[in-house]
Design an enzyme around this catalytic site. Structure first.
Site, PDB file in Angstrom:
ATOM      1  N   HIS A 142       0.853  -1.186   0.000  1.00  0.00           N
ATOM      2  CA  HIS A 142       0.000   0.000   0.000  1.00  0.00           C
ATOM      3  C   HIS A 142       0.892   1.240   0.000  1.00  0.00           C
ATOM      4  CE1 HIS A 142      -3.242   2.767   0.849  1.00  0.00           C
ATOM      5  NE2 HIS A 142      -2.614   3.187   1.931  1.00  0.00           N
ATOM      6  N   LYS A 163      -0.366  11.046   1.082  1.00  0.00           N
ATOM      7  CA  LYS A 163       0.470  10.478   0.024  1.00  0.00           C
ATOM      8  C   LYS A 163      -0.020  10.896  -1.364  1.00  0.00           C
ATOM      9  CE  LYS A 163      -0.215   6.249   1.377  1.00  0.00           C
ATOM     10  NZ  LYS A 163      -1.045   6.500   2.572  1.00  0.00           N
ATOM     11  N   ARG A 247      18.017  15.526  11.834  1.00  0.00           N
ATOM     12  CA  ARG A 247      18.206  16.873  11.316  1.00  0.00           C
ATOM     13  C   ARG A 247      19.502  17.033  10.540  1.00  0.00           C
ATOM     14  NH1 ARG A 247      16.784  21.309  15.798  1.00  0.00           N
ATOM     15  NH2 ARG A 247      16.942  22.563  13.897  1.00  0.00           N
TER      16      ARG A 247
END
Length: 315
Positions: A142, A163, A247
């Site tokens: 999926h 999405k 980050r």
């Protein structure tokens, strides 16, 4: 036939424009499950040890020249031996004319007999390459598969995370859709994952509040693609306060899929974040890494060099 993916013989006949010299009833529905093709040179001499009857057999000029030197009785014996194994099909290359004994034996054993005008070696390599793709193990996941700057990006995440909305924005920016909602994934050449859409939903996309749209008709043929290599996996998740997100990017994460390690990013989603732009940067950065340039590691080395320089000057 063995377990696993199969392909109809009729599909191969149509794909390669093969001439049917003899086909018993139901021959087009015979299932092929073996990726390799055999040239029965040794079998033409009568040696059948370790013979794999599930492979298609390809006869070329070498086999034909050898049989030409045999008597009609010997040719009949060789073809009877070969065809008695009931292989999926026997293909004659180079447009060679079948021996009368070949046709007689094929009818006796209900052996599918085909012919191609192609060179034996070229046809064999092309057919094997085709079978390896067609018979590769396939899984369905999926998600949404898009091609961004030539990089296949598989978007996964919980239903409603955004999405499809992200994919439609990427399409508007000139990138291409391969599959929405369900992605069929197979393992291709060189351990590359290849993704495509189930035929029933190909080029369609579901947008909540609008419904199902035909991307090909709305945005044109340049907005869609039949299949693409999957170069990276992006997991979209709702932003969680207090969660630790990468980050710097110095650490690389991978997800194993069908035995292949797929580079993976987790991108938090919240209002105000332009996911389409973020994915464009992610795709370009992934390409840079494959070409040997890792911005995060370069930045880390510069920081380390700067700190080392400061420590040296303080001494």
């Amino acid at each position: 036939m063995g377990k696993g993916p199969t392909i109809r013989l009729g599909t191969i006949i149509d794909q390669f424009h093969l001439e049917v010299l003899y086909g018993p009833e139901g021959y087009r529905d015979r299932q092929i499950s073996i990726q390799d093709v055999n040239r029965p040179g040794l079998q033409m001499t009568g040696y059948f040890d370790y013979f794999d009857r599930e492979r298609m057999q390809l006869l070329g000029l070498v086999e034909w020249s050898y049989l030409q030197e045999r008597t009609a009785e010997e040719r009949m014996e060789r073809f009877d031996q070969l065809f008695s194994y009931h292989t999926p099909a026997v293909i004659i290359a180079r447009g060679l004319e079948p021996y009368p004994e070949c046709m007689e034996s094929a009818k006796k054993y209900d052996q599918v007999l085909l012919r191609t005008k192609e060179n034996t070696a070229d046809f064999m390599s092309t057919l094997i390459a085709y079978l390896r793709v067609a018979l590769s193990p396939t899984i369905t996941r999926h998600g949404v598969l898009v091609e961004v700057y030539g990089e296949g990006v598989l978007l996964m995440g919980e239903s409603g995370v955004g999405k499809s909305e992200t994919a439609i924005e990427l399409i508007k920016r000139g990138h291409r859709l391969i599959a929405d909602d369900a992605v069929e994934i197979r393992r291709g050449f060189n351990n590359r994952l290849v993704g495509t859409a189930p035929e029933l939903i190909r080029h369609y996309m579901e947008l909540r509040g609008i419904g199902v749209v035909d991307v090909r008709r709305l945005f044109g043929m340049s907005a869609v693609k039949f299949e693409t290599n999957i170069d990276m996996l992006v997991k979209l998740e709702n932003w969680q306060d207090g969660a630790m997100y990468d980050r710097l990017g110095a650490d690389e994460f991978f997800t194993e899929m069908m035995g292949v390690q797929l580079p993976t990013l987790t991108i938090p989603v919240k209002p105000g974040r332009n996911l389409a732009v973020i994915l464009e940067v992610a795709a370009m950065n992934n390409r840079n890494k494959k070409m040997g340039h890792n911005a995060a590691l370069e930045f880390t080395r510069q920081i380390d060099a700067h700190i080392d320089g400061q420590l040296s000057s303080d001494r």
